[in-house]
Design an enzyme around this catalytic site. Structure first.
Site, PDB file in Angstrom:
ATOM      1  N   GLY A  11       0.931  -1.329  -0.083  1.00  0.00           N
ATOM      2  CA  GLY A  11       0.065   0.188   0.093  1.00  0.00           C
ATOM      3  C   GLY A  11       0.803   1.246  -0.023  1.00  0.00           C
ATOM      4  N   ARG A  72       0.881  -5.158  -4.993  1.00  0.00           N
ATOM      5  CA  ARG A  72       0.996  -6.374  -4.165  1.00  0.00           C
ATOM      6  C   ARG A  72       1.497  -7.522  -4.984  1.00  0.00           C
ATOM      7  NH1 ARG A  72      -0.593  -4.260   0.836  1.00  0.00           N
ATOM      8  NH2 ARG A  72      -2.195  -2.878   0.781  1.00  0.00           N
ATOM      9  N   GLY A 102       5.806  -1.958   3.650  1.00  0.00           N
ATOM     10  CA  GLY A 102       5.396  -2.603   5.081  1.00  0.00           C
ATOM     11  C   GLY A 102       6.005  -3.940   5.382  1.00  0.00           C
ATOM     12  N   ASP A 103       5.223  -4.703   5.967  1.00  0.00           N
ATOM     13  CA  ASP A 103       6.031  -5.905   6.415  1.00  0.00           C
ATOM     14  C   ASP A 103       5.749  -6.831   5.357  1.00  0.00           C
ATOM     15  OD1 ASP A 103       3.181  -6.039   6.644  1.00  0.00           O
ATOM     16  OD2 ASP A 103       3.043  -6.710   8.683  1.00  0.00           O
ATOM     17  N   THR A 125       4.360   3.058   5.527  1.00  0.00           N
ATOM     18  CA  THR A 125       3.117   2.466   5.601  1.00  0.00           C
ATOM     19  C   THR A 125       2.100   3.318   6.427  1.00  0.00           C
ATOM     20  OG1 THR A 125       1.547   0.567   6.539  1.00  0.00           O
ATOM     21  CG2 THR A 125       3.659   0.757   7.282  1.00  0.00           C
ATOM     22  N   ASP A 127      -0.122   2.655   8.367  1.00  0.00           N
ATOM     23  CA  ASP A 127      -0.555   1.861   9.572  1.00  0.00           C
ATOM     24  C   ASP A 127       0.021   1.978  10.775  1.00  0.00           C
ATOM     25  OD1 ASP A 127      -2.496   0.991   8.044  1.00  0.00           O
ATOM     26  OD2 ASP A 127      -2.091  -1.106   7.839  1.00  0.00           O
ATOM     27  N   ASP A 129       2.565   0.261  11.832  1.00  0.00           N
ATOM     28  CA  ASP A 129       2.645  -1.252  12.404  1.00  0.00           C
ATOM     29  C   ASP A 129       3.905  -1.870  12.219  1.00  0.00           C
ATOM     30  OD1 ASP A 129       2.292  -1.574   9.626  1.00  0.00           O
ATOM     31  OD2 ASP A 129       0.746  -3.078   9.732  1.00  0.00           O
ATOM     32  N   MET A 169      -8.566   3.147   8.624  1.00  0.00           N
ATOM     33  CA  MET A 169      -7.812   2.254   8.181  1.00  0.00           C
ATOM     34  C   MET A 169      -7.024   1.674   9.292  1.00  0.00           C
ATOM     35  SD  MET A 169      -6.481   2.517   4.269  1.00  0.00           S
ATOM     36  CE  MET A 169      -7.428   2.014   2.987  1.00  0.00           C
ATOM     37  N   GLY A 170      -6.583   0.267   9.232  1.00  0.00           N
ATOM     38  CA  GLY A 170      -5.660  -0.241  10.259  1.00  0.00           C
ATOM     39  C   GLY A 170      -6.377  -1.640  10.246  1.00  0.00           C
ATOM     40  N   ARG A 171      -5.607  -2.586   9.302  1.00  0.00           N
ATOM     41  CA  ARG A 171      -6.094  -3.957   9.407  1.00  0.00           C
ATOM     42  C   ARG A 171      -5.804  -4.510  10.644  1.00  0.00           C
ATOM     43  NH1 ARG A 171      -4.075  -5.602   3.865  1.00  0.00           N
ATOM     44  NH2 ARG A 171      -2.253  -4.525   4.642  1.00  0.00           N
ATOM     45  N   GLU A 187     -15.385   9.908  21.688  1.00  0.00           N
ATOM     46  CA  GLU A 187     -15.926   9.366  22.569  1.00  0.00           C
ATOM     47  C   GLU A 187     -15.586   8.162  23.102  1.00  0.00           C
ATOM     48  OE1 GLU A 187     -17.450  11.697  20.986  1.00  0.00           O
ATOM     49  OE2 GLU A 187     -17.792  12.987  22.692  1.00  0.00           O
ATOM     50  N   LYS A 213     -25.481  14.490  26.810  1.00  0.00           N
ATOM     51  CA  LYS A 213     -24.603  14.828  25.756  1.00  0.00           C
ATOM     52  C   LYS A 213     -25.430  14.378  24.601  1.00  0.00           C
ATOM     53  CE  LYS A 213     -19.828  13.228  24.542  1.00  0.00           C
ATOM     54  NZ  LYS A 213     -19.470  14.392  24.467  1.00  0.00           N
ATOM     55  N   LYS A 214     -25.487  15.199  23.456  1.00  0.00           N
ATOM     56  CA  LYS A 214     -26.408  14.928  22.318  1.00  0.00           C
ATOM     57  C   LYS A 214     -25.564  14.193  20.990  1.00  0.00           C
ATOM     58  CE  LYS A 214     -30.482  16.579  23.917  1.00  0.00           C
ATOM     59  NZ  LYS A 214     -30.086  16.985  25.180  1.00  0.00           N
ATOM     60  N   HIS A 215     -24.306  14.361  20.950  1.00  0.00           N
ATOM     61  CA  HIS A 215     -23.680  14.062  19.932  1.00  0.00           C
ATOM     62  C   HIS A 215     -22.420  12.981  20.225  1.00  0.00           C
ATOM     63  CE1 HIS A 215     -21.811  17.759  20.493  1.00  0.00           C
ATOM     64  NE2 HIS A 215     -20.747  17.312  20.194  1.00  0.00           N
ATOM     65  N   GLU A 222     -10.662  -0.543  10.777  1.00  0.00           N
ATOM     66  CA  GLU A 222     -11.420  -1.421   9.849  1.00  0.00           C
ATOM     67  C   GLU A 222     -10.924  -2.927  10.508  1.00  0.00           C
ATOM     68  OE1 GLU A 222      -9.635  -1.551   5.957  1.00  0.00           O
ATOM     69  OE2 GLU A 222      -7.641  -1.099   6.764  1.00  0.00           O
TER      70      GLU A 222
HETATM   71  O1  F6P Z   1      -1.608  -1.489   4.822  1.00  0.00           O
HETATM   72  C1  F6P Z   1      -2.051  -0.218   4.512  1.00  0.00           C
HETATM   73  C2  F6P Z   1      -3.475  -0.258   4.306  1.00  0.00           C
HETATM   74  O2  F6P Z   1      -3.761   1.127   3.827  1.00  0.00           O
HETATM   75  C3  F6P Z   1      -4.407  -0.752   5.435  1.00  0.00           C
HETATM   76  O3  F6P Z   1      -4.711   0.224   6.295  1.00  0.00           O
HETATM   77  C4  F6P Z   1      -5.511  -1.327   4.563  1.00  0.00           C
HETATM   78  O4  F6P Z   1      -5.986  -2.361   5.340  1.00  0.00           O
HETATM   79  C5  F6P Z   1      -4.879  -1.873   3.316  1.00  0.00           C
HETATM   80  O5  F6P Z   1      -3.798  -1.079   3.095  1.00  0.00           O
HETATM   81  C6  F6P Z   1      -5.737  -1.714   2.232  1.00  0.00           C
HETATM   82  O6  F6P Z   1      -4.995  -2.178   0.825  1.00  0.00           O
HETATM   83  P1  F6P Z   1      -5.731  -2.114  -0.372  1.00  0.00           P
HETATM   84  O7  F6P Z   1      -5.481  -0.493  -0.975  1.00  0.00           O
HETATM   85  O8  F6P Z   1      -4.764  -2.767  -1.238  1.00  0.00           O
HETATM   86  O9  F6P Z   1      -7.117  -2.485  -0.574  1.00  0.00           O
END
Ligand code: F6P
Length: 319
Positions: A11, A72, A102-103, A125, A127, A129, A169-171, A187, A213-215, A222
């Site tokens: 990514g 990828r 990334g990894d 990346t 993320d 991570d 995002m953030g798998r 919140e 609190k209303k909102h 993700e």
């Molecule tokens: O690893 C980065 C990332 O943006 C993740 O946060 C997300 O889950 C993933 O890549 C989405 O990948 P793609 O663009 O291939 O759908």
């Protein structure tokens, strides 16, 4: 070493261009030739490689995305794919490779290094991570994109007195959600590292509602599940008017922040320093604002985790 290559893989992340620029300029500064490999490991297999000059990386430091494109690539996970890649590198006379990604990308770099082909990984990346670095290239920009969006959502959430679920995002990593939650005063934050805390979100919403609190803003990474589903579950459990926004790939684009540009420049240049020192199979990073490098295998074997003190703080500040 006289000829090195650079590629971006997986990514994309804002700041990758600044990292490419740093690799190219630093290498040329040290009288090396630099080759850009397009489309990550896919392009490596196909020999989609071209020489880069000082001017090749002009006017890109401020641009999101990656000038070298990204992909990828499943074929590179196979031995056959890796050997094809090495053939191409040998054909161009490239003696070392900087892999920005990334990894998943570092797995490819590790395989090449094991086969005797020296690689250095640069963590890029959104993320955040990657173990062995406090920050990855792109995280700060993505975070600021999220914050800008949530600030806007908060305006309308306040006007309409609604509950908003924002999926970010953030798998596998909750960093974007957690930092955005703290920066935005959300919140509740749901992160993959603490997937079972939905009941707390409901309790907090009800408590807030009872106080008048209303909102509310609930940020969901993700990796915990779909924001749309959480929105439905919240509506069912509380009967509060709920809306959902999925920020999606907007988080991956945009001009990198100053922080990301500087980080990318430092890490990219440091990767070249390591190549010059004859190091291989390392991943560069930043810890307490100092440049560091770690064994690629160590990085791949560790699991990144969010800062749980920050997670606790986010709860304490949104009682
Ligand atoms: O690893 C980065 C990332 O943006 C993740 O946060 C997300 O889950 C993933 O890549 C989405 O990948 P793609 O663009 O291939 O759908």
């Amino acid at each position: 070493m006289k000829k090195i290559g650079v590629l971006t893989s997986g990514g994309d992340a804002p700041g990758m261009n600044a990292a490419i620029r740093a690799v190219v300029r630093k290498a040329i500064y040290h009288n090396m030739e630099v080759y850009g490999v397009k489309y990550g490991f896919q392009g490596l297999i196909e020999g989609n490689i071209e020489k880069m000059e000082l001017g090749s990386v002009g006017d890109i430091i401020q641009r999101g995305g990656t000038k070298l494109y990204s992909a990828r690539c499943d074929e590179f996970k196979t031995e056959e794919g890796q050997l094809k890649g090495i053939d191409q590198l040998n054909k161009f006379g490239i003696e070392g490779l900087v892999v920005i990604g990334g990894d998943g990308s570092f797995m490819g770099a590790k395989k090449l290094t094991e086969k005797g082909y020296p690689c250095i990984g640069v963590p890029g990346t959104i993320d955040n991570d990657i173990p062995g670095t406090d920050f990855t290239i792109g995280f700060d920009t993505a975070l600021n994109t999220i914050i800008e969006a949530i600030d806007k959502i908060r305006d309308t959430a306040t006007s309409h007195e609604r509950t908003y679920v924002v999926e970010v995002m953030g798998r596998d990593a909750g960093d974007l959600a957690l930092w955005a939650g703290l920066a935005d005063g959300a919140e509740s934050v749901l992160i993959p590292e603490k997937p079972d805390e939905f009941h707390e979100v409901i309790e907090r919403l009800k408590r807030g509602h009872d106080r008048g609190k209303k909102h509310s803003i609930i940020i969901v990474a993700e990796g915990v599940g779909s924001g749309v589903e959480f929105g439905q579950r919240i509506k069912e459990a509380t009967n509060l008017e709920t809306r959902v926004t999925v920020l999606g790939h907007t988080q991956r684009g945009g001009s990198p922040t100053a922080t990301d540009r500087v980080l990318a420049s430092r890490l990219g240049a440091f990767a070249v320093d390591l190549i010059i020192e004859g190091k291989a199979g390392r991943v560069v990073g930043i810890e307490r604002n100092q440049l560091v490098d770690h064994d690629i295998l160590e990085v791949l074997n560790q699991k990144h985790t969010v800062d749980f003190d920050m997670y606790r703080l986010s709860k304490e500040l949104s009682i």
